[in-house]
Write a protein that holds these residues in place. Structure first.
Motif, PDB file in Angstrom:
ATOM      1  N   UNK A 250       0.839  -1.210   0.000  1.00 29.11           N
ATOM      2  CA  UNK A 250       0.000   0.000   0.000  1.00 29.11           C
ATOM      3  C   UNK A 250       0.870   1.254   0.000  1.00 29.11           C
ATOM      4  N   UNK A 251       1.915   1.254   0.811  1.00 28.19           N
ATOM      5  CA  UNK A 251       2.837   2.394   0.853  1.00 28.19           C
ATOM      6  C   UNK A 251       3.512   2.586  -0.499  1.00 28.19           C
ATOM      7  N   UNK A 252       3.858   1.474  -1.151  1.00 24.23           N
ATOM      8  CA  UNK A 252       4.456   1.544  -2.486  1.00 24.23           C
ATOM      9  C   UNK A 252       3.486   2.188  -3.472  1.00 24.23           C
ATOM     10  N   UNK A 253       2.219   1.828  -3.392  1.00 24.40           N
ATOM     11  CA  UNK A 253       1.213   2.442  -4.267  1.00 24.40           C
ATOM     12  C   UNK A 253       1.080   3.930  -4.012  1.00 24.40           C
ATOM     13  N   UNK A 254       1.128   4.315  -2.741  1.00 24.22           N
ATOM     14  CA  UNK A 254       1.051   5.739  -2.405  1.00 24.22           C
ATOM     15  C   UNK A 254       2.285   6.484  -2.921  1.00 24.22           C
ATOM     16  N   UNK A 255       3.447   5.852  -2.819  1.00 18.90           N
ATOM     17  CA  UNK A 255       4.665   6.484  -3.309  1.00 18.90           C
ATOM     18  C   UNK A 255       4.605   6.669  -4.817  1.00 18.90           C
ATOM     19  N   UNK A 256       4.099   5.684  -5.509  1.00 21.53           N
ATOM     20  CA  UNK A 256       3.935   5.819  -6.962  1.00 21.53           C
ATOM     21  C   UNK A 256       2.977   6.962  -7.290  1.00 21.53           C
ATOM     22  N   UNK A 257       1.946   7.124  -6.482  1.00 25.51           N
ATOM     23  CA  UNK A 257       1.001   8.226  -6.691  1.00 25.51           C
ATOM     24  C   UNK A 257       1.686   9.568  -6.466  1.00 25.51           C
ATOM     25  N   UNK A 258       2.594   9.637  -5.503  1.00 24.51           N
ATOM     26  CA  UNK A 258       3.340  10.876  -5.265  1.00 24.51           C
ATOM     27  C   UNK A 258       4.194  11.211  -6.484  1.00 24.51           C
TER      28      UNK A 258
ATOM     29  N   UNK B 267       5.043  14.524 -11.386  1.00 24.04           N
ATOM     30  CA  UNK B 267       5.088  14.574 -12.859  1.00 24.04           C
ATOM     31  C   UNK B 267       3.943  15.403 -13.424  1.00 24.04           C
ATOM     32  N   UNK B 268       2.797  15.406 -12.745  1.00 23.12           N
ATOM     33  CA  UNK B 268       1.630  16.157 -13.217  1.00 23.12           C
ATOM     34  C   UNK B 268       1.672  17.631 -12.792  1.00 23.12           C
ATOM     35  N   UNK B 269       2.668  17.988 -11.993  1.00 28.15           N
ATOM     36  CA  UNK B 269       2.796  19.375 -11.578  1.00 28.15           C
ATOM     37  C   UNK B 269       1.810  19.795 -10.496  1.00 28.15           C
ATOM     38  N   UNK B 270       1.405  18.854  -9.656  1.00 28.87           N
ATOM     39  CA  UNK B 270       0.479  19.173  -8.560  1.00 28.87           C
ATOM     40  C   UNK B 270       1.153  20.137  -7.585  1.00 28.87           C
TER      41      UNK B 270
ATOM     42  N   UNK C 192       1.802  17.536  -2.486  1.00 29.63           N
ATOM     43  CA  UNK C 192       2.843  16.517  -2.636  1.00 29.63           C
ATOM     44  C   UNK C 192       3.500  16.245  -1.287  1.00 29.63           C
ATOM     45  N   UNK C 193       3.840  17.309  -0.569  1.00 30.78           N
ATOM     46  CA  UNK C 193       4.486  17.148   0.739  1.00 30.78           C
ATOM     47  C   UNK C 193       3.576  16.392   1.701  1.00 30.78           C
ATOM     48  N   UNK C 194       2.289  16.693   1.654  1.00 32.43           N
ATOM     49  CA  UNK C 194       1.332  16.008   2.524  1.00 32.43           C
ATOM     50  C   UNK C 194       1.324  14.507   2.227  1.00 32.43           C
ATOM     51  N   UNK C 195       1.304  14.150   0.956  1.00 32.45           N
ATOM     52  CA  UNK C 195       1.291  12.742   0.581  1.00 32.45           C
ATOM     53  C   UNK C 195       2.623  12.065   0.900  1.00 32.45           C
ATOM     54  N   UNK C 196       3.727  12.802   0.747  1.00 27.17           N
ATOM     55  CA  UNK C 196       5.031  12.243   1.089  1.00 27.17           C
ATOM     56  C   UNK C 196       5.111  11.962   2.591  1.00 27.17           C
TER      57      UNK C 196
ATOM     58  N   UNK D 149       5.243   8.103   7.018  1.00 23.34           N
ATOM     59  CA  UNK D 149       4.617   7.539   8.221  1.00 23.34           C
ATOM     60  C   UNK D 149       4.273   6.066   8.033  1.00 23.34           C
ATOM     61  N   UNK D 150       3.772   5.718   6.855  1.00 24.57           N
ATOM     62  CA  UNK D 150       3.406   4.328   6.583  1.00 24.57           C
ATOM     63  C   UNK D 150       4.622   3.417   6.654  1.00 24.57           C
ATOM     64  N   UNK D 151       5.733   3.850   6.084  1.00 21.36           N
ATOM     65  CA  UNK D 151       6.954   3.040   6.110  1.00 21.36           C
ATOM     66  C   UNK D 151       7.498   2.959   7.538  1.00 21.36           C
TER      67      UNK D 151
END
Length: 86
Positions: free
Chosen positions: A19-27, A32-35, A40-44, A49-51
């Motif tokens: 799950x953490x890997x999936x979240x990291x891929x989303x980050x 890449x999408x310029x969010x 981005x920092x929030x998701x990172x 925390x997950x790791x």
């Protein structure tokens, strides 16, 4: 050679890390999408925390396992070694 050391909690730990890997891929996709950087920092932070929680669960499980087993000198050394990562 170190023998495999599976624990009953490893399947749950693997699921948590996937799950953490999936979240990291989303980050990565967010970057890449310029969010916005705040998003981005929030998701990172969530990935971090997950790791950290997965690492803590692994170490606690390992300590419990070592304390339940008849400890040999090598078990005590392994316990000391893994505690560095707390």
């Amino acid at each position: 050679m170190i023998k495999p050391h599976p624990h009953a909690t490893h399947p749950a730990l693997i699921a948590r890390l996937k799950r953490a890997d999936g979240h990291l891929r989303a980050v990565i996709e967010m970057i890449e999408a310029g969010k916005p950087c705040v998003e981005i920092a929030q998701q990172m932070q969530a990935v971090e925390n997950a790791v950290a929680n997965a690492k803590r669960a692994l170490i606690h499980d390992h300590i419990d396992h070592c304390l339940d087993a008849d400890q040999s000198p090598s078990d005590r050394e392994e316990l000391k070694a893994i505690s560095r990562y707390l």
